[in-house]
Write a protein that holds these residues in place. Structure first.
Motif, PDB file in Angstrom:
ATOM      1  N   VAL A 247       0.836  -1.202   0.000  1.00  0.00           N
ATOM      2  CA  VAL A 247       0.000   0.000   0.000  1.00  0.00           C
ATOM      3  C   VAL A 247       0.872   1.253   0.000  1.00  0.00           C
ATOM      4  O   VAL A 247       0.627   2.219  -0.744  1.00  0.00           O
ATOM      5  N   ILE A 248       1.894   1.254   0.828  1.00  0.00           N
ATOM      6  CA  ILE A 248       2.778   2.421   0.910  1.00  0.00           C
ATOM      7  C   ILE A 248       3.535   2.616  -0.401  1.00  0.00           C
ATOM      8  O   ILE A 248       3.734   3.755  -0.858  1.00  0.00           O
ATOM      9  N   CYS A 249       3.944   1.530  -1.042  1.00  0.00           N
ATOM     10  CA  CYS A 249       4.620   1.652  -2.335  1.00  0.00           C
ATOM     11  C   CYS A 249       3.705   2.288  -3.375  1.00  0.00           C
ATOM     12  O   CYS A 249       4.148   3.105  -4.202  1.00  0.00           O
ATOM     13  N   SER A 250       2.423   1.922  -3.351  1.00  0.00           N
ATOM     14  CA  SER A 250       1.461   2.515  -4.287  1.00  0.00           C
ATOM     15  C   SER A 250       1.323   4.016  -4.045  1.00  0.00           C
ATOM     16  O   SER A 250       1.288   4.809  -4.998  1.00  0.00           O
ATOM     17  N   ILE A 251       1.243   4.409  -2.775  1.00  0.00           N
ATOM     18  CA  ILE A 251       1.149   5.831  -2.447  1.00  0.00           C
ATOM     19  C   ILE A 251       2.406   6.568  -2.907  1.00  0.00           C
ATOM     20  O   ILE A 251       2.343   7.694  -3.427  1.00  0.00           O
ATOM     21  N   TYR A 252       3.561   5.954  -2.733  1.00  0.00           N
ATOM     22  CA  TYR A 252       4.841   6.531  -3.143  1.00  0.00           C
ATOM     23  C   TYR A 252       4.815   6.864  -4.635  1.00  0.00           C
ATOM     24  O   TYR A 252       5.181   7.986  -5.052  1.00  0.00           O
ATOM     25  N   ILE A 253       4.358   5.902  -5.447  1.00  0.00           N
ATOM     26  CA  ILE A 253       4.338   6.094  -6.900  1.00  0.00           C
ATOM     27  C   ILE A 253       3.373   7.200  -7.294  1.00  0.00           C
ATOM     28  O   ILE A 253       3.682   8.061  -8.132  1.00  0.00           O
ATOM     29  N   VAL A 254       2.185   7.202  -6.693  1.00  0.00           N
ATOM     30  CA  VAL A 254       1.188   8.224  -7.014  1.00  0.00           C
ATOM     31  C   VAL A 254       1.710   9.621  -6.682  1.00  0.00           C
ATOM     32  O   VAL A 254       1.571  10.570  -7.470  1.00  0.00           O
ATOM     33  N   CYS A 255       2.330   9.768  -5.516  1.00  0.00           N
ATOM     34  CA  CYS A 255       2.863  11.074  -5.113  1.00  0.00           C
ATOM     35  C   CYS A 255       3.962  11.545  -6.061  1.00  0.00           C
ATOM     36  O   CYS A 255       4.025  12.735  -6.407  1.00  0.00           O
ATOM     37  N   ALA A 256       4.832  10.631  -6.487  1.00  0.00           N
ATOM     38  CA  ALA A 256       5.895  10.996  -7.425  1.00  0.00           C
ATOM     39  C   ALA A 256       5.318  11.450  -8.763  1.00  0.00           C
ATOM     40  O   ALA A 256       5.811  12.405  -9.376  1.00  0.00           O
ATOM     41  N   MET A 257       4.257  10.781  -9.219  1.00  0.00           N
ATOM     42  CA  MET A 257       3.620  11.167 -10.484  1.00  0.00           C
ATOM     43  C   MET A 257       2.968  12.546 -10.373  1.00  0.00           C
ATOM     44  O   MET A 257       3.054  13.364 -11.294  1.00  0.00           O
ATOM     45  N   VAL A 258       2.305  12.803  -9.246  1.00  0.00           N
ATOM     46  CA  VAL A 258       1.678  14.113  -9.045  1.00  0.00           C
ATOM     47  C   VAL A 258       2.735  15.216  -9.054  1.00  0.00           C
ATOM     48  O   VAL A 258       2.546  16.280  -9.659  1.00  0.00           O
TER      49      VAL A 258
END
Length: 496
Positions: A247-258
């Motif tokens: 879950v944290i890895c998914s949040i990491y990727i989304v934040c980097a894309m934003v």
């Protein structure tokens, strides 16, 4: 002749007026590039969440994970925690030095570091929370992926931190963006604690009574024990850690894309007006600036205090306070300061009191731990004012700032885990020896209090007050106006 001279004079005047108009347009363009929309500020702020989310999850849970889930000896766990942070301490200034020498690309100078490091950082973070099937070599496994993640996260966070100086030329806009970032990072610490704590808390494996064999509740035996009663095996707990890391890895990727899609790095603010310096010259330069040295040292001691508390509070709640099944909820609201540290230890074991004290502490720690980051741009501006011919070193300033934070974390986790080993810590025990209880009380109360006091004493001598800050802002604005005038004059000469 008069009419011809007049026409010639009018023509020359027109030629001179056109560059002046261009100069006005150039100044207007500079002003427009300095302004940031609310959307840009939010996107920039969201980019700071991955560092806080992963840092909080690792800070609160990695020690107890290595001891009670990966089943490592406390001595080896202390080696992993200390070596990982020590390695990270080396990579921070190194990456800062490399970033400061990076060429400009169509995506900017900082952004490529953020984008390229993200997928590899996510993979290494996930593997930190995976328990390999082999026993021999576990220590090497965690060392490799822990050190790799720290390196890759540095490649993300150092450029991101330095990006503060490159998103706008206006100090007011940078301060506003920093305020957005601080808010999101506070939320990031809560998200990291909530995701990791709540998912892991739902699969809390049973402790082991004194004299019971460790393997009796291991993943191969547990499913056959107490079949008639609800039972959570060690395997379930390990799976819970992997789900939380996913879950944290998914949040990491989304934040980097934003961050990548929502923030534009301003090329105009990235000009380097002097030749790149060597690594050691950079060290001498930043540490030789008095305000920066005092800010870093004050932040070092306060960070060390909070890292000690962060790394040991889960164990403290589980064993000393006896709230083994509630510690993940308490961690949602705890990051302490001096009076609350005293209260937690002196007040008799009471769940409600612990929740209240933890909530009150959280309000204070947000200011004490995150506000120094908002002070760093002021130090960089002060350096620019005092060294107008030495520019373009923002990444070096930020990398050493991150270096001291992570160095403090490595020292605190390594020393505290080794102290627990000397005190006789029992892996996954239902109770711990009295020496372990005493050690945990010192690690979450007495030691942080002393370190915070030292940090505050250093901050008292911090020389940049509001008057100095406003004066630096005025001087920097004058420097920018002079640059605009120089460019305008150059344009006029070229046209004429």
């Amino acid at each position: 002749m008069a009419r011809g001279e007049g026409a010639e004079q009018y023509s020359n005047t027109s030629l001179l007026q056109k560059p002046s108009t261009d100069g006005i347009k150039l100044a207007a363009k500079r002003e427009s590039t300095g302004r940031l929309s609310v959307c840009s500020k939010l996107c920039y702020a969201i980019g700071g969440a991955p560092y806080q989310i992963t840092g909080c999850a690792i800070g609160f849970f990695l020690q107890i994970y290595l001891l009670d889930v990966a089943l490592l000896d406390p001595f080896y766990a202390s080696i992993i925690l200390f070596v990982g942070r020590a390695w990270d301490a080396i990579t921070d200034p190194t990456v800062g030095f490399l970033v400061s020498r990076s060429p400009w690309t169509r995506f900017g100078r900082m952004m490529p570091w953020v984008v390229l490091s993200t997928p590899f950082a996510v993979l290494c973070y996930f593997l930190i929370w995976y328990v390999p099937s082999f026993d021999q070599g576990k220590v090497v496994w965690y060392l490799i992926f822990y050190c790799s993640f720290q390196t890759l996260q540095t490649c993300f966070h150092v450029p991101y931190s330095a990006l503060t100086m490159f998103i706008s030329t206006e100090q007011k806009e940078r301060d506003s963006a920093t305020a957005y970032r601080m808010t999101v990072e506070v939320l990031g610490t809560l998200i990291g604690t909530a995701v990791q704590g709540q998912i892991v808390g739902m699969a809390n494996a049973p402790c082991i009574s004194s004299g019971e064999d460790l393997n009796s509740t291991d993943l191969h035996v547990a499913p056959e024990v107490n079949i008639t009663e609800p039972h959570v095996s060690l395997k379930d707990l390990r799976n819970a850690y992997m789900i939380a890391s996913g879950v944290i890895c998914s949040i990491y990727i989304v934040c980097a894309m934003v961050l990548f899609l929502g923030v534009k790095e301003q090329k105009e603010t990235c000009r380097v007006r002097n030749e790149p310096m060597s690594f050691f010259q950079g060290i001498r330069m930043v540490m030789g600036h008095g305000p920066y040295a005092k800010l870093v040292m004050g932040f070092l001691f306060t960070s060390l205090a909070f890292m000690l508390l962060e790394g040991n509070f889960a164990l403290f709640c589980s064993y000393t306070l006896g709230f083994r099944n509630d510690f993940q909820n308490i961690l949602l609201v705890i990051m302490s300061v001096v009076p609350f540290l005293i209260s937690v230890v002196l007040v008799p074991s009471n769940l409600i009191v612990t929740y209240i004290v933890s909530f009150a502490a959280g309000v204070s720690v947000a200011a004490a731990f995150l506000l120094p980051w908002s002070m760093l741009p002021d130090v960089v501006d002060d350096f620019k004012v005092q060294n107008p011919e030495s520019q373009g070193h923002e990444a070096i300033f930020y990398s050493f700032y991150v270096f001291f934070t992570k160095f403090a974390s490595g020292v605190s986790l390594g020393v505290s885990t080794l102290s627990l080993d000397f005190a006789g810590y029992v892996t996954r025990g239902c109770t711990q020896p009295a020496e372990v209880d005493l050690t945990l009380k010192i690690l979450v109360s007495a030691a942080p209090i002393v370190l915070i006091i030292i940090g505050l004493i250093i901050f008292i001598s911090y020389p940049i007050n509001e008057e100095k800050r406003q004066g630096n802002r005025k001087l920097l604005n004058e420097q920018r106006e002079n640059e605009i005038d120089s460019e305008t004059d150059s344009t006029e000469l070229n046209v004429v």
